[in-house]
Enzyme design. Sequence first.
Site, PDB file in Angstrom:
ATOM      1  NE  ARG A   1      10.007  -3.001  -6.127  1.00 24.24           N
ATOM      2  CZ  ARG A   1       9.138  -2.313  -5.371  1.00 24.24           C
ATOM      3  NH1 ARG A   1       9.582  -1.392  -4.526  1.00 24.24           N
ATOM      4  NH2 ARG A   1       7.848  -2.549  -5.442  1.00 24.24           N
TER       5      ARG A   1
ATOM      6  NE  ARG B   1      20.368  13.103  -4.358  1.00 27.78           N
ATOM      7  CZ  ARG B   1      19.470  12.964  -3.369  1.00 27.78           C
ATOM      8  NH1 ARG B   1      18.822  14.013  -2.896  1.00 27.78           N
ATOM      9  NH2 ARG B   1      19.239  11.775  -2.857  1.00 27.78           N
TER      10      ARG B   1
ATOM     11  CE  LYS C   1       5.436   3.715   0.145  1.00 23.45           C
ATOM     12  NZ  LYS C   1       6.290   2.635  -0.413  1.00 23.45           N
TER      13      LYS C   1
ATOM     14  NE  ARG D   1       5.547 -11.387   1.419  1.00 21.61           N
ATOM     15  CZ  ARG D   1       6.377 -10.890   0.500  1.00 21.61           C
ATOM     16  NH1 ARG D   1       5.890 -10.175  -0.508  1.00 21.61           N
ATOM     17  NH2 ARG D   1       7.674 -11.116   0.580  1.00 21.61           N
TER      18      ARG D   1
ATOM     19  N   PRO E   1       0.833  -1.199   0.000  1.00 18.81           N
ATOM     20  CG  PRO E   1      -0.835  -1.600   1.566  1.00 18.81           C
ATOM     21  CD  PRO E   1       0.496  -2.103   1.105  1.00 18.81           C
ATOM     22  CD  GLU E   2       3.047   2.603  -4.466  1.00 25.05           C
ATOM     23  OE1 GLU E   2       3.138   3.751  -4.964  1.00 25.05           O
ATOM     24  OE2 GLU E   2       3.284   1.575  -5.131  1.00 25.05           O
TER      25      GLU E   2
ATOM     26  CG  HIS F   1      -3.348 -14.514   7.046  1.00 26.38           C
ATOM     27  ND1 HIS F   1      -2.250 -15.335   7.145  1.00 26.38           N
ATOM     28  CD2 HIS F   1      -4.109 -15.001   6.028  1.00 26.38           C
ATOM     29  CE1 HIS F   1      -2.331 -16.280   6.217  1.00 26.38           C
ATOM     30  NE2 HIS F   1      -3.445 -16.111   5.531  1.00 26.38           N
TER      31      HIS F   1
END
Length: 275
Positions: A264, A155, A59, A114, A2-3, A95
Amino acid sequence: MPELPEVETIRRQLDPLVRDRIIGRVEIPDPTVAAPWSAARFRRAISGKRIQRLTRRGKYLRFELADGETLVIHLRMTGRLTHLERRPGGDRRRHLRLLLHLDDGTFIAFHDTRRLGKAFIIPAGDSRAYWQKLGPEPLGRSFTPARLAKMTAGRDRQIKTLLMDQSFIAGIGNIYADEALFDAGIDPRRPAGKLTQPEITRLHSSIRKTLKKAIRLEGSSIDSYVNARGEKGGFQETFQVHRRQGEPCPRCGHTIEKIRVGGRGTYFCPYCQKL
């Protein structure tokens, strides 16, 4: 994981339901959720406390308590935080890691397949220092094109990896980095410091537009995410490039590709987002 849009959706739904509610019994079926604290210490810390409000930072969900302490929940990869009218039993306890009994007879349930999510307490007076480790909120007033230009100047890191760095900007992950970069027409591998001012301005606008739309659609459900009502989000139905490898680009018609950036899986159009 979840973002920002998913966590903000949960916050908006839960906040009116938990404001001024008192936490009663605290069930901890999986004590590792509160580690390194023991389950007993965690229960003592929040039982009987009144919740003033529910806020978000990046988050993280923050239950701000009346005594100045903060109960923080980080959903991580597969965490779900839902409001229930009845105490879960049977298969609904699978869970289950944390269950808060509220004084109106309802429950806040934290399920996590998880078992990577965490719940912890920040003592009164320590909250401000704790959150300084995170970058600015991308939907906050202080996040301007000028600030983004200053943040990226000099950067060498690839822009996508930088966007997902929570110390750089709080709340953006893989999904929304892909979608915002596509919307801005920027290759995810570009060195951040090489972006031009027009590109910085476009990226700033795309980040905010993408996040706002995702919040409006109550997040993206591509794995385990559901909102506080147990319902799926809808933003995944509008993905432009994320998880659309091999499909035609909605902008130019060329094939969307998948590469790895910063370890990613990354989806982009090599024609619309030139390196």
